[in-house]
Design a protein around this motif. Sequence first.
Motif, mmCIF file in Angstrom:
data_model
loop_
_atom_site.group_PDB
_atom_site.id
_atom_site.type_symbol
_atom_site.label_atom_id
_atom_site.label_comp_id
_atom_site.label_asym_id
_atom_site.label_seq_id
_atom_site.Cartn_x
_atom_site.Cartn_y
_atom_site.Cartn_z
ATOM 1 N N HIS A 112 -20.547 -0.292 8.350
ATOM 2 C CA HIS A 112 -20.048 -1.222 7.335
ATOM 3 C C HIS A 112 -20.546 -0.865 5.932
ATOM 4 O O HIS A 112 -20.090 -1.432 4.945
ATOM 5 N N PHE A 113 -21.473 0.076 5.867
ATOM 6 C CA PHE A 113 -21.992 0.556 4.589
ATOM 7 C C PHE A 113 -21.540 2.000 4.350
ATOM 8 O O PHE A 113 -22.190 2.759 3.641
ATOM 9 N N THR A 114 -20.420 2.343 4.966
ATOM 10 C CA THR A 114 -19.862 3.690 4.882
ATOM 11 C C THR A 114 -18.389 3.593 4.523
ATOM 12 O O THR A 114 -17.665 2.785 5.096
ATOM 13 N N ASN A 115 -17.962 4.415 3.589
ATOM 14 C CA ASN A 115 -16.555 4.471 3.220
ATOM 15 C C ASN A 115 -15.906 5.595 4.015
ATOM 16 O O ASN A 115 -16.306 6.744 3.913
ATOM 17 N N PHE A 116 -14.886 5.257 4.802
ATOM 18 C CA PHE A 116 -14.201 6.250 5.632
ATOM 19 C C PHE A 116 -12.877 6.710 5.016
ATOM 20 O O PHE A 116 -12.174 7.516 5.606
ATOM 21 N N ARG A 117 -12.537 6.164 3.873
ATOM 22 C CA ARG A 117 -11.274 6.529 3.251
ATOM 23 C C ARG A 117 -11.422 7.815 2.438
ATOM 24 O O ARG A 117 -12.357 7.949 1.651
ATOM 25 N N PRO A 118 -10.493 8.740 2.596
ATOM 26 C CA PRO A 118 -10.592 9.987 1.826
ATOM 27 C C PRO A 118 -10.295 9.754 0.352
ATOM 28 O O PRO A 118 -9.596 8.806 -0.009
ATOM 29 N N ALA A 119 -10.840 10.610 -0.473
ATOM 30 C CA ALA A 119 -10.527 10.548 -1.901
ATOM 31 C C ALA A 119 -9.059 10.919 -2.086
ATOM 32 O O ALA A 119 -8.518 11.763 -1.369
ATOM 33 N N VAL A 120 -8.401 10.261 -3.028
ATOM 34 C CA VAL A 120 -6.993 10.548 -3.277
ATOM 35 C C VAL A 120 -6.779 10.868 -4.748
ATOM 36 O O VAL A 120 -7.548 10.446 -5.613
ATOM 37 N N SER A 121 -5.729 11.628 -5.008
ATOM 38 C CA SER A 121 -5.319 11.907 -6.377
ATOM 39 C C SER A 121 -3.853 11.523 -6.507
ATOM 40 O O SER A 121 -3.158 11.348 -5.518
ATOM 41 N N VAL A 122 -3.394 11.394 -7.735
ATOM 42 C CA VAL A 122 -2.007 11.020 -7.997
ATOM 43 C C VAL A 122 -1.309 12.193 -8.655
ATOM 44 O O VAL A 122 -1.799 12.749 -9.651
ATOM 45 N N ASP A 123 -0.155 12.583 -8.078
ATOM 46 C CA ASP A 123 0.569 13.714 -8.666
ATOM 47 C C ASP A 123 1.469 13.240 -9.820
ATOM 48 O O ASP A 123 1.449 12.059 -10.194
ATOM 49 N N ASP A 124 2.246 14.143 -10.373
ATOM 50 C CA ASP A 124 3.095 13.837 -11.534
ATOM 51 C C ASP A 124 4.165 12.792 -11.234
ATOM 52 O O ASP A 124 4.691 12.147 -12.146
ATOM 53 N N ASP A 125 4.513 12.635 -9.954
ATOM 54 C CA ASP A 125 5.531 11.651 -9.560
ATOM 55 C C ASP A 125 4.912 10.332 -9.084
ATOM 56 O O ASP A 125 5.580 9.537 -8.433
ATOM 57 N N ASP A 126 3.643 10.126 -9.385
ATOM 58 C CA ASP A 126 2.909 8.922 -8.999
ATOM 59 C C ASP A 126 2.781 8.759 -7.479
ATOM 60 O O ASP A 126 2.688 7.643 -6.961
ATOM 61 N N ASN A 127 2.782 9.860 -6.767
ATOM 62 C CA ASN A 127 2.548 9.823 -5.321
ATOM 63 C C ASN A 127 1.072 10.074 -5.049
ATOM 64 O O ASN A 127 0.459 10.941 -5.689
ATOM 65 N N PHE A 128 0.516 9.326 -4.092
ATOM 66 C CA PHE A 128 -0.875 9.536 -3.729
ATOM 67 C C PHE A 128 -0.990 10.741 -2.804
ATOM 68 O O PHE A 128 -0.192 10.923 -1.895
ATOM 69 N N LYS A 129 -2.001 11.539 -3.034
ATOM 70 C CA LYS A 129 -2.242 12.706 -2.201
ATOM 71 C C LYS A 129 -3.707 12.714 -1.783
ATOM 72 O O LYS A 129 -4.603 12.625 -2.624
ATOM 73 N N SER A 130 -3.935 12.815 -0.488
ATOM 74 C CA SER A 130 -5.302 12.861 0.012
ATOM 75 C C SER A 130 -5.907 14.215 -0.301
ATOM 76 O O SER A 130 -5.260 15.254 -0.157
ATOM 77 N N GLU A 131 -7.151 14.207 -0.723
ATOM 78 C CA GLU A 131 -7.829 15.463 -1.070
ATOM 79 C C GLU A 131 -8.597 16.039 0.111
ATOM 80 O O GLU A 131 -9.221 17.080 -0.017
#
Length: 202
Positions: A112-131
């Motif tokens: 519960h003190f751990t983040n399991f979600r991957p970092a994401v970035s946003v491309d030019d079309d505003d789509n989320f992309k997992s890194e």
Amino acid sequence: MKIAQLLSSTAAACLLMTVVYASDTSVDEESLGLRKVDIYTEDKAVPNGTNYHMEAPGTSKKFERAYENAPPMIPHDVTDFLPIDKNNNACLGCHMPEVAKDMGATPIPKTHFTNFRPAVSVDDDDNFKSESNDQIIKKDLHGQLWQGRYNCTQCHAPQTQGALKVGNTFKPLYPNKKGQTHQNRSYLLDELDNGVKVGNGL
């Protein structure tokens, strides 16, 4: 010879079916199902209701976990603790690891003190992309509760007491000695990567 046996078997089966169907096989519809009421109306279909444990926190007996690493159920009254939101969570007052032992409470586990979600970035079309698509993410938040876990009652729930219409015969299976010795303690963080080969995608 075989034809005669086949014919006699067929005749015997037909005779048996005739006897069965000739007898009175009617069933009272109100005896069908678990409710034992008229199946054409809900007027008499009154549930037994709920009878939650009303013991004060710290005075109740813990429930045995249902299976390996199962979220523990709440054995005490939660009337004054709800609703829970990210800015008002009364559960933390007793269950944070630094105070849980003194309070006689089950400590919140490391997951519960751990983040399991991957970092994401946003491309030019505003789509989320997992890194990081090809690995398990485990970011230690160093004692800060991950906000994806603030809603305690999403997984943990109070238990109602009462007679079950259908008994529960489920028995937990612990596949190794570690599981057997940790029946009432979470070790999910240690087992999270079990069966996952990093590098081949998830």
